[in-house]
Design an enzyme around this catalytic site. Structure first.
Site, mmCIF file in Angstrom:
data_model
loop_
_atom_site.group_PDB
_atom_site.id
_atom_site.type_symbol
_atom_site.label_atom_id
_atom_site.label_comp_id
_atom_site.label_asym_id
_atom_site.label_seq_id
_atom_site.Cartn_x
_atom_site.Cartn_y
_atom_site.Cartn_z
ATOM 1 N N GLN A 181 0.799 -1.222 0.000
ATOM 2 C CA GLN A 181 0.000 0.000 0.000
ATOM 3 C C GLN A 181 0.840 1.284 0.000
ATOM 4 O OE1 GLN A 181 -2.833 -0.348 3.143
ATOM 5 N NE2 GLN A 181 -4.485 0.428 1.878
ATOM 6 N N TYR A 225 -9.577 -5.677 -9.739
ATOM 7 C CA TYR A 225 -9.918 -4.687 -10.756
ATOM 8 C C TYR A 225 -11.231 -5.040 -11.436
ATOM 9 C CZ TYR A 225 -5.313 -2.475 -10.684
ATOM 10 O OH TYR A 225 -4.191 -1.786 -10.326
HETATM 11 P P1 NAD Z 1 -9.427 1.953 -11.748
HETATM 12 O O1 NAD Z 1 -8.783 3.290 -11.847
HETATM 13 O O2 NAD Z 1 -8.884 0.824 -12.539
HETATM 14 O O3 NAD Z 1 -10.986 2.125 -12.093
HETATM 15 C C1 NAD Z 1 -11.769 3.074 -11.397
HETATM 16 C C2 NAD Z 1 -13.104 2.452 -11.034
HETATM 17 O O4 NAD Z 1 -13.889 2.281 -12.212
HETATM 18 C C3 NAD Z 1 -13.018 1.078 -10.382
HETATM 19 O O5 NAD Z 1 -13.641 1.132 -9.116
HETATM 20 C C4 NAD Z 1 -13.755 0.178 -11.348
HETATM 21 O O6 NAD Z 1 -14.492 -0.854 -10.698
HETATM 22 C C5 NAD Z 1 -14.694 1.149 -12.020
HETATM 23 N N1 NAD Z 1 -15.267 0.695 -13.294
HETATM 24 C C6 NAD Z 1 -14.666 0.014 -14.294
HETATM 25 N N2 NAD Z 1 -15.533 -0.229 -15.293
HETATM 26 C C7 NAD Z 1 -16.708 0.333 -14.927
HETATM 27 C C8 NAD Z 1 -17.997 0.431 -15.533
HETATM 28 N N3 NAD Z 1 -18.240 -0.123 -16.728
HETATM 29 N N4 NAD Z 1 -18.962 1.065 -14.865
HETATM 30 C C9 NAD Z 1 -18.719 1.613 -13.648
HETATM 31 N N5 NAD Z 1 -17.536 1.558 -13.010
HETATM 32 C C10 NAD Z 1 -16.549 0.915 -13.650
HETATM 33 O O7 NAD Z 1 -9.524 1.473 -10.221
HETATM 34 P P2 NAD Z 1 -8.623 1.850 -8.990
HETATM 35 O O8 NAD Z 1 -9.171 3.003 -8.306
HETATM 36 O O9 NAD Z 1 -7.204 1.895 -9.452
HETATM 37 O O10 NAD Z 1 -8.823 0.573 -8.075
HETATM 38 C C11 NAD Z 1 -8.650 -0.731 -8.629
HETATM 39 C C12 NAD Z 1 -8.787 -1.832 -7.609
HETATM 40 O O11 NAD Z 1 -7.697 -1.850 -6.720
HETATM 41 C C13 NAD Z 1 -9.987 -1.693 -6.750
HETATM 42 O O12 NAD Z 1 -10.480 -2.981 -6.487
HETATM 43 C C14 NAD Z 1 -9.476 -1.105 -5.477
HETATM 44 O O13 NAD Z 1 -10.291 -1.344 -4.372
HETATM 45 C C15 NAD Z 1 -8.189 -1.839 -5.394
HETATM 46 N N6 NAD Z 1 -7.216 -1.159 -4.571
HETATM 47 C C16 NAD Z 1 -6.654 -1.867 -3.535
HETATM 48 C C17 NAD Z 1 -5.711 -1.249 -2.746
HETATM 49 C C18 NAD Z 1 -5.070 -2.009 -1.629
HETATM 50 O O14 NAD Z 1 -5.582 -3.011 -1.206
HETATM 51 N N7 NAD Z 1 -3.932 -1.569 -1.171
HETATM 52 C C19 NAD Z 1 -5.327 0.041 -2.977
HETATM 53 C C20 NAD Z 1 -5.937 0.739 -4.043
HETATM 54 C C21 NAD Z 1 -6.860 0.101 -4.842
#
Ligand code: NAD
Length: 384
Positions: free
Chosen positions: A126, A227
């Site tokens: 993280q 994702y």
């Molecule tokens: P991202 O930038 O790839 O996408 C942004 C958001 O768009 C995501 O929540 C995704 O579900 C959503 N999305 C994609 N297609 C869509 C659609 N057709 N309609 C509506 N929404 C849609 O995502 P991110 O912010 O980089 O996060 C990616 C993943 O990583 C998530 O599961 C997040 O919880 C996880 N994450 C985990 C940690 C950790 O555990 N340390 C830290 C950050 C993020």
């Protein structure tokens, strides 16, 4: 071991890979830190502060690239790669799925390249997660841009001249950027709704004081790593039917939806924009990946039937002090993880090292990057 920070040269890039505070940490660990003269100027970190933190300022960029054992960057320009010596390490946003030819060049140069966007999104990693630190800046800034553009107040106001209703904000995509957008819009007093195809985010959305818009889909929407997946045409259709009414009611729509390695999903059609109230604002954070709105043009403000559609490019760079500070912390943690006893320790059994390392010893190590390169080569040979 020499850790080098080169100046960013891309137009509009104001961030820097290390800030003086993080230089001091690495110096304390016994590492030598070289900083290109003026590297932090655009983010208000000046050479004197780097020197005070123990860095050596290097005025000639070419010699800095040649001297580096580990070169730290935000963006990596292809044309500088050949300056790195064989066996050197580079860490930065390498965009290996969008720019696999850069990975190829790094491999040919026998550079060990770490792509910061490939760091696993796990609790253990993280503090190195630069996608999250920068997405959070973007989500915050998107709301400020929307609030400054909207010809209305965000909060509810009760005044002697009457009551003002709060703005309605609809956030599409509730990942890191979307959640920060929700929190920021709530702090400004808006009524917020949010939608995401990953049902798991419902509780997080609600805990920020927003309403979660549910769309029941008959398919799996989450891929490995948490994702979002690219969904079927039927699911896209179903989603659009449900979200259309929420877009119509909104004063502000913030879109953040992305699927790694793919074009951003189209969520807001021209028909939906045509239904919005004049004066409404859309800020499309997926503009650089093709846009979530059909009217988006990356880097431009578009007017469409009285609706303003903003497609910002590189929003983190517009807040370079904190974006750099957070990025520098991510990189410093990564370097401290990588370097033990003044030497780079390449343990490919380690999930963080293995996932982030895209080139080593002349090879592209990541199958998705190799596939992206093969696709690019096929496209290029079809054109020529
Ligand atoms: P991202 O930038 O790839 O996408 C942004 C958001 O768009 C995501 O929540 C995704 O579900 C959503 N999305 C994609 N297609 C869509 C659609 N057709 N309609 C509506 N929404 C849609 O995502 P991110 O912010 O980089 O996060 C990616 C993943 O990583 C998530 O599961 C997040 O919880 C996880 N994450 C985990 C940690 C950790 O555990 N340390 C830290 C950050 C993020």
């Amino acid at each position: 071991m020499k850790i080098a920070v080169a100046k960013e040269v891309e137009v509009g890039e104001r961030r820097v890979a290390l800030v003086p505070e993080t230089v001091a940490r690495l110096v304390k660990q016994g590492l030598e830190v070289l900083v290109e003269a003026g590297a932090g100027e655009q983010s208000f970190f000046y050479d004197a502060a780097y020197e005070a933190a123990g860095a050596r300022i290097v005025t000639d960029p070419d010699s800095l690239w040649r001297e580096a054992d580990i070169l730290l960057k935000v963006e990596v320009p292809q044309e500088r790669v050949d300056l790195l010596r064989e066996g050197a390490v580079i860490v930065g946003f390498l965009n290996p799925l969008g720019q696999p030819d850069l990975a190829q060049r790094l491999a040919e140069r026998r550079v060990t390249a770490f792509s910061i966007e490939m760091i696993p999104r796990t609790s253990r990693a993280q503090s190195m997660d630069a996608l999250s630190s920068q997405a959070s800046v973007a989500g915050y800034k998107a709301v400020l841009i929307a609030a400054a553009t909207l010809p209305k107040y965000f909060p509810m106001l009760t005044t002697a001249a009457g009551t003002i209703a709060p703005a309605k904000v609809f956030v599409m995509g509730a990942g890191v950027a979307g959640l920060q957008a929700i929190a920021t819009a709530r702090r400004l007093g808006a009524v917020v709704e949010a939608f995401d195809i990953r049902p798991a985010v419902k509780e997080e959305v609600q805990s920020l004081g927003a309403k979660f818009v549910e769309v029941q889909l008959q398919e799996e929407t989450v891929a490995a790593g948490g994702y979002a997946k690219e969904v079927s045409e039927a699911a896209k259709q179903r989603t659009q039917e449900v979200v259309a009414e929420h877009v119509k009611q909104a004063d502000v729509v913030i879109t953040t939806a992305q699927v790694p390695g793919k074009r951003a999903p189209l969520l807001v059609t021209e028909e939906m924009v045509a239904q919005m109230k004049p004066g409404s604002v859309i800020v499309d954070l997926a503009a650089e990946q093709g846009g979530n709105c059909a009217c988006t043009e990356a880097g431009k403000d578009v007017q469409w039937n009285g609706v303003t559609i903003i497609g910002p490019i590189n929003l983190p760079s517009s807040m370079p002090v904190h974006a750099s500070q957070l990025y520098a912390k991510n990189l410093t943690t990564f370097v401290q993880y990588l370097v033990k006893d003044n030497a780079v320790q390449l343990n490919f059994e380690d999930d963080i090292i293995s996932a982030a390392c895209i080139t080593h010893a002349g090879e592209i190590r990541n199958q998705r990057v190799r596939d992206a390169l093969a696709t690019l080569n096929t496209q290029q040979s079809a054109v020529s």
